[in-house]
Scaffold this motif. Sequence first.
Motif, PDB file in Angstrom:
ATOM      1  N   ARG A   1     -11.707   9.534   5.107  1.00 42.39           N
ATOM      2  CA  ARG A   1     -11.314   9.616   3.609  1.00 42.39           C
ATOM      3  C   ARG A   1      -9.948   9.844   3.305  1.00 42.39           C
ATOM      4  O   ARG A   1      -9.257  10.824   3.817  1.00 42.39           O
ATOM      5  N   ALA A   2      -9.316   8.582   2.538  1.00 42.29           N
ATOM      6  CA  ALA A   2      -8.082   8.687   2.047  1.00 42.29           C
ATOM      7  C   ALA A   2      -7.899   8.560   0.691  1.00 42.29           C
ATOM      8  O   ALA A   2      -7.954   7.555  -0.149  1.00 42.29           O
ATOM      9  N   PHE A   3      -7.728   9.562  -0.167  1.00 45.39           N
ATOM     10  CA  PHE A   3      -7.708   9.830  -1.375  1.00 45.39           C
ATOM     11  C   PHE A   3      -6.436  10.226  -1.893  1.00 45.39           C
ATOM     12  O   PHE A   3      -5.774  11.084  -1.452  1.00 45.39           O
ATOM     13  N   ASN A   4      -6.178   9.374  -2.867  1.00 45.16           N
ATOM     14  CA  ASN A   4      -4.804   9.778  -3.768  1.00 45.16           C
ATOM     15  C   ASN A   4      -3.699   9.525  -2.878  1.00 45.16           C
ATOM     16  O   ASN A   4      -2.607  10.340  -2.998  1.00 45.16           O
ATOM     17  N   VAL A   5      -3.818   8.680  -1.909  1.00 44.68           N
ATOM     18  CA  VAL A   5      -2.710   8.378  -1.003  1.00 44.68           C
ATOM     19  C   VAL A   5      -2.073   7.210  -1.284  1.00 44.68           C
ATOM     20  O   VAL A   5      -0.843   6.889  -1.393  1.00 44.68           O
ATOM     21  N   LEU A   6      -3.063   6.107  -0.953  1.00 43.29           N
ATOM     22  CA  LEU A   6      -2.331   4.615  -1.172  1.00 43.29           C
ATOM     23  C   LEU A   6      -1.934   4.260  -2.680  1.00 43.29           C
ATOM     24  O   LEU A   6      -1.116   3.570  -2.964  1.00 43.29           O
ATOM     25  N   ARG A   7      -2.612   5.221  -3.690  1.00 42.31           N
ATOM     26  CA  ARG A   7      -2.018   4.810  -5.035  1.00 42.31           C
ATOM     27  C   ARG A   7      -0.627   5.157  -5.192  1.00 42.31           C
ATOM     28  O   ARG A   7       0.102   4.639  -6.203  1.00 42.31           O
ATOM     29  N   GLN A   8       0.096   5.793  -4.332  1.00 43.65           N
ATOM     30  CA  GLN A   8       1.358   6.122  -4.418  1.00 43.65           C
ATOM     31  C   GLN A   8       2.385   5.148  -3.626  1.00 43.65           C
ATOM     32  O   GLN A   8       3.581   5.161  -3.459  1.00 43.65           O
ATOM     33  N   TYR A   9       1.667   4.035  -3.010  1.00 46.01           N
ATOM     34  CA  TYR A   9       2.378   3.007  -2.493  1.00 46.01           C
ATOM     35  C   TYR A   9       2.352   1.615  -3.219  1.00 46.01           C
ATOM     36  O   TYR A   9       1.727   1.597  -4.315  1.00 46.01           O
ATOM     37  N   ASP A  10       3.376   0.788  -3.126  1.00 40.78           N
ATOM     38  CA  ASP A  10       3.362  -0.384  -3.336  1.00 40.78           C
ATOM     39  C   ASP A  10       2.018  -1.252  -2.933  1.00 40.78           C
ATOM     40  O   ASP A  10       1.425  -1.150  -2.023  1.00 40.78           O
ATOM     41  N   ALA A  11       1.561  -1.993  -4.078  1.00 39.88           N
ATOM     42  CA  ALA A  11       0.483  -2.937  -3.614  1.00 39.88           C
ATOM     43  C   ALA A  11       0.597  -3.676  -2.425  1.00 39.88           C
ATOM     44  O   ALA A  11      -0.388  -3.898  -1.998  1.00 39.88           O
ATOM     45  N   ALA A  12       1.683  -4.343  -2.143  1.00 42.19           N
ATOM     46  CA  ALA A  12       1.840  -4.954  -1.073  1.00 42.19           C
ATOM     47  C   ALA A  12       1.727  -4.399   0.327  1.00 42.19           C
ATOM     48  O   ALA A  12       1.511  -4.947   1.217  1.00 42.19           O
ATOM     49  N   ALA A  13       1.710  -2.982   0.133  1.00 37.32           N
ATOM     50  CA  ALA A  13       1.632  -2.407   1.352  1.00 37.32           C
ATOM     51  C   ALA A  13       0.040  -1.934   1.909  1.00 37.32           C
ATOM     52  O   ALA A  13      -0.312  -1.593   2.896  1.00 37.32           O
ATOM     53  N   ILE A  14      -0.854  -2.214   0.825  1.00 34.05           N
ATOM     54  CA  ILE A  14      -2.403  -1.923   1.128  1.00 34.05           C
ATOM     55  C   ILE A  14      -2.865  -2.889   2.159  1.00 34.05           C
ATOM     56  O   ILE A  14      -3.547  -2.093   2.968  1.00 34.05           O
ATOM     57  N   PRO A  15      -2.843  -4.282   2.167  1.00 36.86           N
ATOM     58  CA  PRO A  15      -3.349  -4.771   3.505  1.00 36.86           C
ATOM     59  C   PRO A  15      -3.030  -4.370   4.696  1.00 36.86           C
ATOM     60  O   PRO A  15      -3.773  -4.047   5.635  1.00 36.86           O
ATOM     61  N   GLU A  16      -1.963  -3.960   5.018  1.00 36.49           N
ATOM     62  CA  GLU A  16      -1.345  -3.360   6.318  1.00 36.49           C
ATOM     63  C   GLU A  16      -1.664  -1.957   6.799  1.00 36.49           C
ATOM     64  O   GLU A  16      -2.269  -1.860   7.623  1.00 36.49           O
ATOM     65  N   ALA A  17      -1.995  -1.064   5.662  1.00 35.52           N
ATOM     66  CA  ALA A  17      -2.553   0.056   5.798  1.00 35.52           C
ATOM     67  C   ALA A  17      -3.910   0.120   6.097  1.00 35.52           C
ATOM     68  O   ALA A  17      -4.374   0.750   6.864  1.00 35.52           O
ATOM     69  N   TRP A  18      -4.592  -0.665   5.533  1.00 38.17           N
ATOM     70  CA  TRP A  18      -6.036  -0.911   5.517  1.00 38.17           C
ATOM     71  C   TRP A  18      -6.405  -1.345   7.033  1.00 38.17           C
ATOM     72  O   TRP A  18      -6.977  -0.854   7.828  1.00 38.17           O
ATOM     73  N   HIS A  19      -5.470  -2.365   7.405  1.00 40.55           N
ATOM     74  CA  HIS A  19      -5.652  -2.921   8.806  1.00 40.55           C
ATOM     75  C   HIS A  19      -5.395  -1.770   9.940  1.00 40.55           C
ATOM     76  O   HIS A  19      -6.164  -1.981  10.928  1.00 40.55           O
ATOM     77  N   ARG A  20      -4.477  -1.133   9.718  1.00 39.99           N
ATOM     78  CA  ARG A  20      -4.107   0.081  10.825  1.00 39.99           C
ATOM     79  C   ARG A  20      -5.341   0.947  11.020  1.00 39.99           C
ATOM     80  O   ARG A  20      -5.743   1.344  12.047  1.00 39.99           O
ATOM     81  N   MET A  21      -5.797   1.193   9.741  1.00 37.05           N
ATOM     82  CA  MET A  21      -6.924   2.287   9.799  1.00 37.05           C
ATOM     83  C   MET A  21      -8.243   1.488  10.223  1.00 37.05           C
ATOM     84  O   MET A  21      -8.862   2.162  11.231  1.00 37.05           O
TER      85      MET A  21
END
Length: 258
Positions: A108-128
Amino acid sequence: MTARPVGVVTRGTTASRRLRRVDRWVIATHGPLLRQRDLLVVDLGFGASPVTTIELARRLRRINPTARVHGLDISPERVAAAQPQATPWLDFAVGGFELAGHRPHLVRAFNVLRQYDAAAIPEAWHRMQQQLDTGGLILDGTCDEAGRLASWVTLDATAPRTVTFAFDPTVEPSAVAARLPKALIHRNVPGQPVHRLLTDLDVEWHRHSALGVFGARQRLAATAQGLRRRGWPLRDGPAVWRRGLLTVAWRALAASEH
């Protein structure tokens, strides 16, 4: 050896019961996953207080006495402050998108990625995703301070699968636009599927205004039925819709990805 934490410190604001709607939803819709023996769950980015992590652990332990929850935050100070509330089935550690080396069944990753740039989302998802146990899921979402408005993407180890919206029945459904996941919020512009969905939601909400005399639940269910008739690939059914929850296949909202 545990991997170096991946991510940055975010604001960390939280409050009791803020994540109750997503917790209840995942328990109701993914029961077999959450009832398996030795369930392992990671709550990523628990913030300035571990209160919602503690609530998640208690909810899961009610349905699965073997469940264990790891609360992770990239701030050592927050982790140290949370440690006095650790139990044999709930602990706290420094960690980021690498999940501190754990292989959980649920993140559960809530109210975390909202504070990142959109470009960072794919890599963060991939790592998890790389860290998920077999059949595991990730919930990446955002909610308001009271937890009345929320939305989240559900991912498995290979791809995002669905988007779920939690509405406040006292306002137009499109109010949830302010709490879209980071992966979608920048797409809420004319011509994009998520903008079209929110527009159709409001149209159907107003179309069924007469049902308001029977209560918001009936109006919400009729609104969802109207969306389905418009061709939106909705999951669940009236029992879930009446609670102000609506799940759509990811492919329907990501159709204009480039």
